[in-house]
Design a protein around this motif. Structure first.
Motif, short mmCIF file in Angstrom:
data_model
loop_
_atom_site.label_atom_id
_atom_site.label_comp_id
_atom_site.label_asym_id
_atom_site.label_seq_id
_atom_site.Cartn_x
_atom_site.Cartn_y
_atom_site.Cartn_z
N LEU A 48 0.75 -1.35 0.15
CA LEU A 48 -0.02 -0.62 -0.08
C LEU A 48 0.97 1.29 0.24
O LEU A 48 0.79 2.10 -0.60
N LEU A 49 1.81 1.13 0.90
CA LEU A 49 2.32 2.64 1.06
C LEU A 49 3.40 2.55 -0.37
O LEU A 49 3.61 3.43 -0.78
N ARG A 50 3.29 1.65 -0.98
CA ARG A 50 4.81 1.65 -2.48
C ARG A 50 3.56 2.39 -3.04
O ARG A 50 4.54 2.95 -3.71
N LEU A 51 2.68 1.80 -3.72
CA LEU A 51 2.04 1.58 -4.63
C LEU A 51 1.16 3.57 -4.51
O LEU A 51 1.28 4.20 -5.61
N ALA A 52 0.95 4.85 -3.10
CA ALA A 52 0.48 5.24 -2.56
C ALA A 52 1.71 6.36 -3.45
O ALA A 52 1.80 7.55 -2.74
N GLY A 53 3.28 5.73 -2.68
CA GLY A 53 3.87 7.21 -2.24
C GLY A 53 3.82 7.58 -1.15
O GLY A 53 4.37 8.63 -1.06
N VAL A 54 3.61 7.12 -0.53
CA VAL A 54 3.64 7.72 1.03
C VAL A 54 4.16 6.70 1.76
O VAL A 54 3.90 5.10 1.95
N LEU A 55 4.84 7.18 3.39
CA LEU A 55 4.93 6.15 5.08
C LEU A 55 3.56 6.15 5.61
O LEU A 55 4.18 5.58 6.04
N GLN A 56 2.69 6.95 5.52
CA GLN A 56 2.09 6.92 6.47
C GLN A 56 0.18 5.86 5.52
O GLN A 56 0.12 6.21 4.74
N ILE A 57 0.43 4.61 6.63
CA ILE A 57 -1.04 3.29 5.72
C ILE A 57 -2.29 4.19 5.76
O ILE A 57 -3.25 3.67 4.72
N ARG A 58 -2.35 4.88 6.69
CA ARG A 58 -3.58 5.82 7.30
C ARG A 58 -4.00 6.47 4.88
O ARG A 58 -5.37 6.32 4.57
N ASP A 59 -2.69 6.68 5.28
CA ASP A 59 -2.66 7.57 4.11
C ASP A 59 -2.61 6.57 2.37
O ASP A 59 -3.51 6.94 1.75
#
Length: 135
Positions: free
Chosen positions: A66-77
């Motif tokens: 999920l983090l990789r696909l979204a390019g973010v470090l917060q699971i919630r985001d």
């Protein structure tokens, strides 16, 4: 169903009731809402590599995906951006093909054909996935 690498399988599915599937998601199973299967495959490989190197940001492969696909470090985001939504999603199973088939049957999910990804979209998703490496 497409094998990304030994032990990672991706398939496109239609989901009507996401809440019924959420209890099965997590450590080695994830459902993501992304328009391009190649992005999911690339992010899956990066997630595995992060765990092998000890550079993972999430506690599970599913979370790291999920983090990789979204390019973010917060699971919630990440869940908000690329998490499962009603309609077409990609089911990712980190494990054997038998496990993936069993899960499809158990959840009553029907596989859909994989569509081609436009080159521009693929590049954008690859950049997002790789961005987590430097954050």
């Amino acid at each position: 169903m497409i094998p990304v690498t030994d032990g990672v399988f991706i398939t496109r599915v239609s989901v009507q009731n996401v809440e019924e599937i959420v209890p099965y998601l997590g450590a080695d199973v994830q459902l993501v809402n992304i328009p391009c299967w190649k992005a999911v495959a690339f992010a899956s490989l990066l997630a595995i590599r992060a765990f092998e190197r000890g550079t993972n940001h999430a506690k599970t492969l599913g979370g790291e995906l999920l983090l990789r696909l979204a390019g973010v470090l917060q699971i919630r985001d990440a869940i908000r951006e690329v998490g499962a939504k009603p309609g077409e999603n990609y089911l990712v199973v980190f494990g054997g093909e038998a496990k993936a088939r069993e899960l499809l049957n158990k959840l009553g999910l029907k596989e859909l054909p994989l569509d081609e990804c436009p080159d521009g979209a693929v590049k954008t998703f690859f950049e997002k996935s790789a961005l987590v490496e430097v954050l």
